[in-house]
Design an enzyme around this catalytic site. Sequence first.
Site, PDB file in Angstrom:
ATOM      1  N   HIS A 145       1.860  11.243  -2.005  1.00 13.58           N
ATOM      2  CA  HIS A 145       0.625  11.064  -1.242  1.00 13.58           C
ATOM      3  C   HIS A 145       0.758  11.915   0.008  1.00 13.58           C
ATOM      4  O   HIS A 145       1.370  11.509   0.982  1.00 13.58           O
ATOM      5  CB  HIS A 145       0.389   9.606  -0.870  1.00 13.58           C
ATOM      6  CG  HIS A 145      -0.962   9.363  -0.274  1.00 13.58           C
ATOM      7  ND1 HIS A 145      -1.240   8.299   0.548  1.00 13.58           N
ATOM      8  CD2 HIS A 145      -2.115  10.059  -0.395  1.00 13.58           C
ATOM      9  CE1 HIS A 145      -2.512   8.344   0.915  1.00 13.58           C
ATOM     10  NE2 HIS A 145      -3.055   9.402   0.356  1.00 13.58           N
TER      11      HIS A 145
ATOM     12  N   HIS B  40       0.842  -1.193   0.000  1.00 17.47           N
ATOM     13  CA  HIS B  40       0.000   0.000   0.000  1.00 17.47           C
ATOM     14  C   HIS B  40       0.882   1.250   0.000  1.00 17.47           C
ATOM     15  O   HIS B  40       1.843   1.335   0.762  1.00 17.47           O
ATOM     16  CB  HIS B  40      -0.889  -0.028   1.247  1.00 17.47           C
ATOM     17  CG  HIS B  40      -1.759   1.179   1.409  1.00 17.47           C
ATOM     18  ND1 HIS B  40      -2.733   1.509   0.500  1.00 17.47           N
ATOM     19  CD2 HIS B  40      -1.802   2.128   2.369  1.00 17.47           C
ATOM     20  CE1 HIS B  40      -3.354   2.610   0.908  1.00 17.47           C
ATOM     21  NE2 HIS B  40      -2.798   3.006   2.033  1.00 17.47           N
TER      22      HIS B  40
END
Length: 331
Positions: free
Chosen positions: A114, A37
């Site tokens: 991110h 992830h």
Amino acid sequence: MASSQGKSELKFADWMATLPDSIHSIPLTNLAIPGSHDSFSFYIDEASPVGPEQPETVQNFVSVFGTVAKKLMRKWLATQTMNFTGQLGAGIRYFDLRISTKPRDPDNELYFAHGLFSAKVNEGLEEINAFLTDHHKEVVFLDFNHFYGMQKYHHEKLVQMLKDIYGNKMCPAIFAQEVSLKYLWEKDYQVLVFYHSPVALEVPFLWPGQMMPAPWANTTDPEKLIQFLQASITERRKKGSFFISQVVLTPKASTVVKGVASGLRETITERTDSQSQRFRRPLAAISLPSCCSLEGGYLDSHRCACFCPKKPAICLKMPFLGRAPQSREGL
């Protein structure tokens, strides 16, 4: 290179090549393949600006508290501690990739991002390619699922970058059920690129994003996460495409506020690790290998590879918190 690439993990560098013959012709949609992830978050550039996708509240928070705010953000953004080479050597074959331009960057570079920015995209892709060149029977899934601040020419730049780096290693988009290890090996394909943008419809080697859906439980409750995962597997099994099971708990704003100085690992990860064991047992028709273990209270989920011809779940994506320190070495 991250120090966690020890002998105990390198044995997973060629796990696809060593699968039994009976698995070779099975569609890859029927195998459970380990993924990570926010795969690039082993490196977070605290000197970078805040990502363009972040809400105004976060932008204001950083503008007031500066470096201190970014250090706190990093504790909640970093889900990996091993670089791409380390992850590949430990058996990871699916990569969750989010791409962004950087504000006021005169070179128009593309970065993994991110919240804050990570490494340049071309450096990460080249690192993955170097591994594939040395391990010619291993296959990776590159899932470009979020794009921030990107215009048409940025997408064109990324597509050209993929061509230049991977060339004939990329498998063109075809019917998912036709893709097996045997098929890929015969054609010397090692890379499947999933691209969550209309651009995918214009480029033969880009698989449309809908071919790799990733339903998100968006919960901090482990029981709700397990229920969501079990229900989604039952539903998606009917569709015959690749799909992702995200064994990931997502902190709410209140969770972050309460544990702001602790970070993701101490606040969330332990709960995810214990529940992921429960999820993977019913998922696989065969027992998990000994590489799935609890060490120091944290599941080495990066080393888990479940191979199951009867329970399709293409990517078992879990928070990946290995033992190595953050490192850019190898990029």
